[in-house]
Design an enzyme around this catalytic site. Structure first.
Site, mmCIF file in Angstrom:
data_model
loop_
_atom_site.group_PDB
_atom_site.id
_atom_site.type_symbol
_atom_site.label_atom_id
_atom_site.label_comp_id
_atom_site.label_asym_id
_atom_site.label_seq_id
_atom_site.Cartn_x
_atom_site.Cartn_y
_atom_site.Cartn_z
ATOM 1 N N GLY A 189 0.819 -1.205 0.000
ATOM 2 C CA GLY A 189 0.000 0.000 0.000
ATOM 3 C C GLY A 189 0.852 1.254 0.000
ATOM 4 N N GLY A 197 -0.352 9.075 1.782
ATOM 5 C CA GLY A 197 0.243 10.400 1.794
ATOM 6 C C GLY A 197 1.497 10.501 2.630
ATOM 7 C CG MET A 198 1.497 10.639 6.589
ATOM 8 S SD MET A 198 2.384 12.187 6.706
ATOM 9 C CE MET A 198 3.401 11.888 8.151
ATOM 10 C CB VAL A 224 1.869 -0.151 4.039
ATOM 11 C CG1 VAL A 224 1.685 -1.351 4.956
ATOM 12 C CG2 VAL A 224 1.356 1.114 4.708
ATOM 13 C CE LYS A 237 1.278 5.190 7.573
ATOM 14 N NZ LYS A 237 0.022 5.611 8.198
ATOM 15 C CG ASP A 282 -8.121 10.010 6.850
ATOM 16 O OD1 ASP A 282 -8.976 10.503 6.076
ATOM 17 O OD2 ASP A 282 -7.017 9.591 6.461
#
Length: 199
Positions: free
Chosen positions: A41, A44-45, A48, A63, A157
């Site tokens: 995955g 935005g940060m 993963v 992550k 979120d």
């Protein structure tokens, strides 16, 4: 390429490692004691990855904070706040955190690996879910959010991409990156979120 394929077949290399080697890269195979298996995955940060602990042989999700984010004011603090938020929660409908750390310049979180699909992918494939299944997912998400609220956190979120549908019909909440702590002592929330709307 034939040698790389054979090394993957013999489980000397993962597919990701073989691809990196063939591209001329020799870094990124390990994060601390974890062997990177595959990218699962991107957000935005950061990214993963599916990884495996070298000694325990346990699959985990790692992550990794994107390198360009490290230079942004408050990004590293928010990343570690996500770790603290997740560590404060213990509920079957919220992804668990096992560890947080730094490997060289790489900041990372080690999370429970959930075998399933994000709910947005499930919805894209099926268009419409049977009412019972949809209600089951909604109820599980609500239970996880209630637990977070009882511990003093607001997720901020919640969306299908941050809800992981497991293969056995379960649902787990992901990504506490924008979670707001209701604790007045949370300086990161107070300092970085003042006057802003997130999520």
């Amino acid at each position: 390429a034939k040698l790389a394929a054979e090394l993957v077949r013999r489980k000397v290399l993962t597919k990701l490692q073989a691809r990196l080697l063939l591209a001329g890269r020799h870094k990124g195979f390990l994060v601390g004691p974890y062997v990177i298996q595959a990218e699962v995955g991107k957000g935005g940060m950061g990214v993963v990855y599916l990884a495996e602990h070298q000694s325990l042989r346990r699959p985990v999700a790692i992550k990794v904070l994107a390198t360009d984010k490290v230079k942004e004011p408050g990004a590293v603090e928010r990343f570690y706040r996500e770790a603290r938020s997740a560590a404060a929660l213990d509920h079957p409908n919220i992804v668990k955190i096992f560890d947080v750390g730094r490997h060289g310049e790489t900041h990372y979180l080690v999370l429970e690996y959930v075998d399933g699909q994000p709910l947005d992918a499930v919805l894209a494939a099926h268009k419409r879910l049977p009412p019972g299944r949809a209600a089951g997912y909604a109820a599980q998400a609500a239970l996880g959010l209630q637990h977070a609220h009882e511990r003093g956190f607001v997720h901020r979120d919640i969306k299908p991409a941050n809800l992981m549908a497991t293969r056995d019909g379960g649902l787990k909440i992901l990504d506490m990156g924008l979670a707001r702590s209701l604790d007045a002592a949370d300086e990161v929330t107070n300092r970085t979120d003042r006057g802003s709307v997130l999520g």
